[in-house]
Design an enzyme around this catalytic site. Structure first.
Site, PDB file in Angstrom:
ATOM      1  N   TYR A   1       0.833  -1.207   0.000  1.00 22.16           N
ATOM      2  CA  TYR A   1       0.000   0.000   0.000  1.00 22.16           C
ATOM      3  C   TYR A   1       0.867   1.257   0.000  1.00 22.16           C
ATOM      4  O   TYR A   1       0.639   2.181  -0.787  1.00 22.16           O
ATOM      5  CB  TYR A   1      -0.939  -0.023   1.219  1.00 22.16           C
ATOM      6  CG  TYR A   1      -1.819   1.191   1.326  1.00 22.16           C
ATOM      7  CD1 TYR A   1      -2.854   1.406   0.418  1.00 22.16           C
ATOM      8  CD2 TYR A   1      -1.625   2.116   2.337  1.00 22.16           C
ATOM      9  CE1 TYR A   1      -3.668   2.524   0.514  1.00 22.16           C
ATOM     10  CE2 TYR A   1      -2.432   3.236   2.448  1.00 22.16           C
ATOM     11  CZ  TYR A   1      -3.448   3.437   1.534  1.00 22.16           C
ATOM     12  OH  TYR A   1      -4.244   4.542   1.636  1.00 22.16           O
TER      13      TYR A   1
ATOM     14  N   GLU B   1     -11.865   5.367   4.560  1.00 21.86           N
ATOM     15  CA  GLU B   1     -11.308   6.220   5.617  1.00 21.86           C
ATOM     16  C   GLU B   1     -12.317   6.395   6.742  1.00 21.86           C
ATOM     17  O   GLU B   1     -11.944   6.414   7.918  1.00 21.86           O
ATOM     18  CB  GLU B   1     -10.856   7.574   5.065  1.00 21.86           C
ATOM     19  CG  GLU B   1      -9.656   7.501   4.126  1.00 21.86           C
ATOM     20  CD  GLU B   1      -8.364   7.007   4.761  1.00 21.86           C
ATOM     21  OE1 GLU B   1      -8.241   6.977   6.001  1.00 21.86           O
ATOM     22  OE2 GLU B   1      -7.433   6.651   4.012  1.00 21.86           O
TER      23      GLU B   1
ATOM     24  N   TRP C   1      -5.620   0.923  10.228  1.00 26.22           N
ATOM     25  CA  TRP C   1      -5.787   0.906   8.780  1.00 26.22           C
ATOM     26  C   TRP C   1      -5.584  -0.502   8.227  1.00 26.22           C
ATOM     27  O   TRP C   1      -6.226  -0.893   7.258  1.00 26.22           O
ATOM     28  CB  TRP C   1      -4.841   1.902   8.114  1.00 26.22           C
ATOM     29  CG  TRP C   1      -4.938   1.891   6.630  1.00 26.22           C
ATOM     30  CD1 TRP C   1      -3.965   1.536   5.743  1.00 26.22           C
ATOM     31  CD2 TRP C   1      -6.085   2.227   5.818  1.00 26.22           C
ATOM     32  NE1 TRP C   1      -4.427   1.621   4.442  1.00 26.22           N
ATOM     33  CE2 TRP C   1      -5.729   2.047   4.471  1.00 26.22           C
ATOM     34  CE3 TRP C   1      -7.380   2.651   6.110  1.00 26.22           C
ATOM     35  CZ2 TRP C   1      -6.609   2.272   3.421  1.00 26.22           C
ATOM     36  CZ3 TRP C   1      -8.252   2.884   5.058  1.00 26.22           C
ATOM     37  CH2 TRP C   1      -7.867   2.694   3.732  1.00 26.22           C
TER      38      TRP C   1
END
Length: 181
Positions: A19, A41, A49
């Protein structure tokens, strides 16, 4: 994990490495892509995350590829289906927010891309260290305020700043990171 110098968070797991190296901070455009990032988000709020990243494909399936027009049509049966889906984060408020925000996109008088990118700062100082990366900025506060005015929910200043980082509106790769340009 490798010999490349990365932002500290981006060097901890293979998922984060991928990522960090290929997506985070890369300029992103398009209604579907931006809606996906807004939703993810929002789902990340209060969680790690990595949890969201590892469930990303499940989110895409559950939310019709993040096609706003399709998600805007979700009704009670879809909500129940999502609440029963162990492949995503089953949070009532976040699921409702994603459906609501898809509907808010349909009401926009400007393309979502244009709206979001209009809050990207003209000038952004690269952080020297991870400690220099802000959680909120004047631009993320203004974006959150405008989104709220337009009917969006679950997108406060911190979430908006994370969105700005993720979509390349700001580039917060630290100075020593190989991705710093």
């Amino acid at each position: 994990m490798t010999d490349l110098v990365r932002c500290p968070w981006g060097n901890s797991t293979p998922d984060y490495i991928e990522y960090h190296d290929t997506e985070w901070g890369v300029e992103l455009h398009g209604e579907v892509a931006m809606f996906e990032r807004m939703a993810l988000e929002s789902f990340q709020s209060g969680l790690s995350w990595i949890t969201i990243l590892r469930k990303r494909e499940n989110f895409r399936t559950a939310f019709a590829g993040f096609e706003p027009k399709l998600v805007a049509e979700f009704g009670p049966a879809d909500f129940d289906r999502l609440m029963a889906d162990a492949g995503i984060v089953r949070n009532r408020a976040k699921i409702n927010a994603t459906i609501n925000n898809a509907r808010a996109i349909a009401e926009l008088d400007v393309p979502l891309d244009d709206l979001l990118w209009s809050f990207a700062p003209e000038h952004h100082q690269r952080p020297a260290t991870i400690a220099d990366v802000p959680a909120v900025t004047p631009e993320s506060k203004a974006l959150a305020k405008e989104l709220k005015r337009r009917g969006f929910v679950f997108l406060g200043p911190t979430t908006c700043y994370a969105l700005m980082q993720a979509t390349g509106m700001v580039d917060d790769h630290i100075a020593a990171c190989f991705r710093a340009g």
